[in-house]
Design an enzyme around this catalytic site. Structure first.
Site: not given
Length: 591
Positions: A123, A168
């Site tokens: 992830h 991110h």
């Protein structure tokens, strides 16, 4: 004798004991050496077949082991004799490379459709640390692939008007160029395993930049790319057929707009924490403490939801356009249909797709639609991702996902802790290739359409007996005063099972005081209702009366892969790196 300074002027001396053969090893040697002082290769072959369940062990393999032990211990002795003394035999049993607890070869059927396997999944694979302010880099991607991870995730964002970067979302993480990440994937994808690598993309790009990404991916991977129309097929190819192939998985461009209509927000509500564990709190804090991260949370909005579930395009008008070259790359289509969770789990006989759920939404789905979840995963792909409040890159307990047939349990590989140890343990199975065949009960929903899920009163299918014999190697991997400044360490071992709720348990040995080579000789018995998904958890701690116990190593082993007999079990540090010398000698038996 070992000496320790006490109160600066006094010296305490302790006898340093050698790690000689324990009674179980002596008895085994005497039994198969027929009471003689030496064990021949033929006798070793018989022992391996009868005690270890290795019926196909050849005489050549036994001779290879004997020769290797003699070469390491006696150098030229192999030219004068070809048999083992008791000490030689003990050396062999305590060698993690010659006598490991699980095998290192792929042995499962790899010809089933890809959805029939658990897949080692990362992830936010580009992050070096926490989810809010750490650097983005290609190095964590390379590290994950070399550890056997087969699914990596990239978040694509515009970099100016003409370039693409990986970062991110709207956080303080520092971006990295997409090209650098793609090159890292190409260089490391098949170093550890030849089985396919899946790249999940969460893109926030205009059609113009999607076209550029398609060109970059095509130029980087070339013939390694696998093209597949999963929207008009009934079965996905197998890992064997897809060896050394790269698969792209994301939503078709036009579906990002629709996703906003059907998204189900992960609210991060209170309640039973999926981190709760019978083993207690983590041995040590994770990468970043929550207080450290509170400084940057105010600049982050809506991180409780996976980017893929939020949608990607920055404007409605750009989303209405499509990049056909980009769409053609998608081998596994992702997306959540309109109509809520029940509709999202509906199986289309003519399509294969990937659905992503947060760890909390998975718990709700299993509680309300357990049979539907299992039925969905028999053909389609289910990806589970960490809840958005895991700012410190911690992870969740993966068992509920495995029990539901979810193939992709996405973990923060740059984190560490017990949950990640379980993940590493699961994928030590099947030679560490990153693909583990799902149990048959997850591929058969039953005549009444109900999936299998064990109850508290489930009868055991199998019983595992584990005997912790002794440990050694800490003095080579740690400083003499690492555990205690004034005396040798006081070690004890925690042993237990992770898996189905009915099987989960934790036991521990007594404390062996003031020794670097503790001998416990303690046996535990674990009845298992679901041995197919059970993991043996092992942790070593050093007892401290006045402070928190010190960590002395850990490992996690898939029960279905454990080799019977006396085995050398290597231990790993908190980050999953194997110690050079620290190991346990353990005995395993299935009844």
């Amino acid at each position: 004798m070992g000496s320790y300074k006490f109160c600066l002027i006094f010296t305490r001396k302790f006898r340093m004991t050698e790690s000689g053969p324990v009674p179980d090893v002596r008895e085994l040697f005497e039994k198969y050496a027929d009471g003689e002082a030496h064990m021949s290769p033929e006798q070793l072959q018989k022992l391996m077949a009868e005690e270890g369940g290795e019926g196909e062990t050849s005489l050549e393999e036994a001779e290879r082991i004997v020769d290797e032990v003699l070469r390491r211990r006696h150098h030229i002795a192999k030219f004068t004799r070809r048999n083992l003394t008791l000490d030689d035999f003990n050396y062999y049993l305590f060698s993690t490379d010659l006598n490991p607890p699980v095998g290192d070869q792929v042995h499962q059927n790899m010809d089933a459709p890809l959805s029939h396997y658990f897949i080692y999944t990362g992830h936010n694979s580009y992050l070096t640390g926490n989810q809010l302010s750490s650097n983005c880099s290609d190095l964590p991607i390379a590290d994950a692939l070399r550890r056997g991870v087969r699914v990596v995730e990239l978040d694509l964002w515009p970099r100016g008007t003409d370039d693409v970067c990986v970062k991110h979302g709207r956080t303080l993480t520092k971006e990295v160029k997409l090209g650098k990440c793609l090159d890292s994937i190409k260089a490391n994808a098949f170093v550890t395993s030849k089985y396919p690598v899946i790249i999940t993309l969460e893109d926030h790009l205009t059609p113009k930049l999607q076209f550029k990404v398609a060109k970059m991916i095509t130029q980087t991977f070339g013939d390694m790319l696998y093209y597949h129309d999963s929207e008009s097929c009934q079965e996905f190819p197998s890992p064997e057929e897809l060896k050394e192939k790269i698969l792209i998985s994301t939503k078709p461009p036009k579906e990002y707009l629709e996703a906003n209509d059907a998204k189900e927000k992960d609210s991060g509500e209170k309640g039973k924490d999926s981190d709760e564990d019978v083993w207690g709190k983590e041995p040590e804090d994770l990468i970043s403490t929550q207080s450290d991260l509170e400084k940057v949370t105010s600049s982050v909005n809506d991180l409780s939801q996976d980017d893929e579930e939020r949608g990607s395009c920055e404007s409605d008008t750009s989303c209405q356009l499509q990049a056909p070259e980009y769409k053609r790359l998608i081998a596994i289509h992702a997306g959540k249909p309109k109509g809520g969770l029940r509709m999202a789990l509906k199986v289309d006989p003519n399509k294969i797709r990937r659905l992503s759920l947060s760890e909390q939404l998975l718990e709700k789905a299993v509680a309300s639609y357990g049979a539907d979840v299992i039925r969905f995963t028999q053909k389609n792909f289910l990806r589970i991702y960490p809840k958005g409040t895991r700012f410190n890159s911690s992870n969740y307990k993966p068992q509920i996902g495995w029990m539901s047939g979810a193939q992709m349990i996405a973990f923060n590989m740059q984190g560490y802790g017990r949950a990640l140890w379980l993940m590493e343990g699961m994928f030590r199975a099947n030679g560490g290739c990153g693909y583990v065949k799902k149990p048959d009960f997850l591929m058969d929903a039953g005549s009444n359409g109900q999936g299998f899920y064990p109850k508290d009163n489930s009868c055991p299918k199998k019983t595992l007996k584990v005997k912790v014999l002794m440990g050694d190697g800490w003095l080579l991997d740690f400083k003499k005063t690492h555990f205690d400044s004034y005396s040798p360490p006081d070690f004890f071992v925690r042993v237990g099972i992770a898996g189905a709720p009915v099987d989960e348990v934790m036991e521990k040995t007594k404390i062996e005081y003031d020794t670097w080579t503790p001998i416990w000789n303690k046996e535990f018995t674990f009845p298992l209702a679901v041995p197919e998904l059970a993991l043996l958890r092992v942790e070593v701690h050093e007892h401290d009366v006045n402070e928190k116990d010190d960590f002395g190593g850990q490992t996690c082993l898939p029960v279905s892969e454990i080799r019977q007999g006396i085995r050398a079990v290597p231990l790993f540090n908190r980050k999953g790196v194997k110690y050079s010398s620290t190991r346990l000698l353990m005995r395993f038996e299935f009844v």
